[in-house]
Design a protein around this motif. Sequence first.
Motif, PDB file in Angstrom:
ATOM      1  N   ILE A  17       0.833  -1.206   0.000  1.00 21.00           N
ATOM      2  CA  ILE A  17       0.000   0.000   0.000  1.00 21.00           C
ATOM      3  C   ILE A  17       0.867   1.255   0.000  1.00 21.00           C
ATOM      4  O   ILE A  17       0.566   2.230  -0.692  1.00 21.00           O
ATOM      5  CB  ILE A  17      -0.976  -0.017   1.194  1.00 21.00           C
ATOM      6  N   LEU A  18       1.949   1.226   0.749  1.00 12.83           N
ATOM      7  CA  LEU A  18       2.832   2.390   0.827  1.00 12.83           C
ATOM      8  C   LEU A  18       3.538   2.700  -0.493  1.00 12.83           C
ATOM      9  O   LEU A  18       4.066   3.797  -0.659  1.00 12.83           O
ATOM     10  CB  LEU A  18       3.851   2.210   1.956  1.00 12.83           C
ATOM     11  N   THR A  19       3.507   1.767  -1.443  1.00 10.56           N
ATOM     12  CA  THR A  19       4.113   2.042  -2.754  1.00 10.56           C
ATOM     13  C   THR A  19       3.162   2.779  -3.683  1.00 10.56           C
ATOM     14  O   THR A  19       3.584   3.303  -4.717  1.00 10.56           O
ATOM     15  CB  THR A  19       4.563   0.744  -3.469  1.00 10.56           C
ATOM     16  N   LEU A  20       1.883   2.840  -3.344  1.00 12.79           N
ATOM     17  CA  LEU A  20       0.901   3.503  -4.206  1.00 12.79           C
ATOM     18  C   LEU A  20       1.180   4.996  -4.241  1.00 12.79           C
ATOM     19  O   LEU A  20       1.435   5.609  -3.212  1.00 12.79           O
ATOM     20  CB  LEU A  20      -0.517   3.209  -3.720  1.00 12.79           C
ATOM     21  N   GLN A  21       1.120   5.576  -5.451  1.00 12.80           N
ATOM     22  CA  GLN A  21       1.563   6.956  -5.613  1.00 12.80           C
ATOM     23  C   GLN A  21       0.444   7.965  -5.817  1.00 12.80           C
ATOM     24  O   GLN A  21       0.666   9.159  -5.645  1.00 12.80           O
ATOM     25  CB  GLN A  21       2.551   7.044  -6.776  1.00 12.80           C
ATOM     26  N   GLU A  25      -3.862   4.858  -8.713  1.00 14.21           N
ATOM     27  CA  GLU A  25      -3.189   3.612  -8.311  1.00 14.21           C
ATOM     28  C   GLU A  25      -3.925   2.952  -7.147  1.00 14.21           C
ATOM     29  O   GLU A  25      -4.011   1.727  -7.087  1.00 14.21           O
ATOM     30  CB  GLU A  25      -1.728   3.881  -7.950  1.00 14.21           C
ATOM     31  N   CYS A  26      -4.439   3.765  -6.238  1.00 13.72           N
ATOM     32  CA  CYS A  26      -5.229   3.215  -5.126  1.00 13.72           C
ATOM     33  C   CYS A  26      -6.465   2.493  -5.655  1.00 13.72           C
ATOM     34  O   CYS A  26      -6.776   1.378  -5.227  1.00 13.72           O
ATOM     35  CB  CYS A  26      -5.633   4.314  -4.150  1.00 13.72           C
ATOM     36  N   TYR A  27      -7.176   3.141  -6.582  1.00 14.18           N
ATOM     37  CA  TYR A  27      -8.350   2.492  -7.180  1.00 14.18           C
ATOM     38  C   TYR A  27      -7.959   1.166  -7.815  1.00 14.18           C
ATOM     39  O   TYR A  27      -8.618   0.137  -7.599  1.00 14.18           O
ATOM     40  CB  TYR A  27      -9.000   3.389  -8.234  1.00 14.18           C
ATOM     41  N   ARG A  28      -6.908   1.165  -8.609  1.00 14.91           N
ATOM     42  CA  ARG A  28      -6.499  -0.059  -9.314  1.00 14.91           C
ATOM     43  C   ARG A  28      -6.155  -1.175  -8.330  1.00 14.91           C
ATOM     44  O   ARG A  28      -6.593  -2.320  -8.492  1.00 14.91           O
ATOM     45  CB  ARG A  28      -5.315   0.238 -10.224  1.00 14.91           C
ATOM     46  N   PHE A  29      -5.381  -0.850  -7.291  1.00 11.69           N
ATOM     47  CA  PHE A  29      -4.970  -1.862  -6.328  1.00 11.69           C
ATOM     48  C   PHE A  29      -6.140  -2.359  -5.482  1.00 11.69           C
ATOM     49  O   PHE A  29      -6.380  -3.566  -5.373  1.00 11.69           O
ATOM     50  CB  PHE A  29      -3.865  -1.304  -5.415  1.00 11.69           C
TER      51      PHE A  29
END
Length: 100
Positions: A17-21, A25-29
């Motif tokens: 989660i901390l790699t999301l920029q 990207e949050c939506y995709r993950f």
Amino acid sequence: MSKNVRTEAVNHLFEAILTLQDKEECYRFFEDVCTVNELLAFAQRYEVAKMLREQHTYLDIAEKTGASTATISRVNRSLNYGNDGYDMVFARTKISGREE
């Protein structure tokens, strides 16, 4: 007795989660990791917490979010007796201007 959430698997998840920029990207993950209902439940609890901090009544919160009084009560207990995670995020999002 509650389960210990501080496991190696949870550490790996948080590292990911901390790699999301950004929000996209949050939506995709999270759309891959969570079911729609799980993601909506997270969002609902966050909205409930914000409204509780703004001093809304349980009735108002239930009407606006669709949350049950049991959910509102659990979130309230976390706000009052939890680890201050909600308040930490509220302070950071307010300062950064990201809260919409």
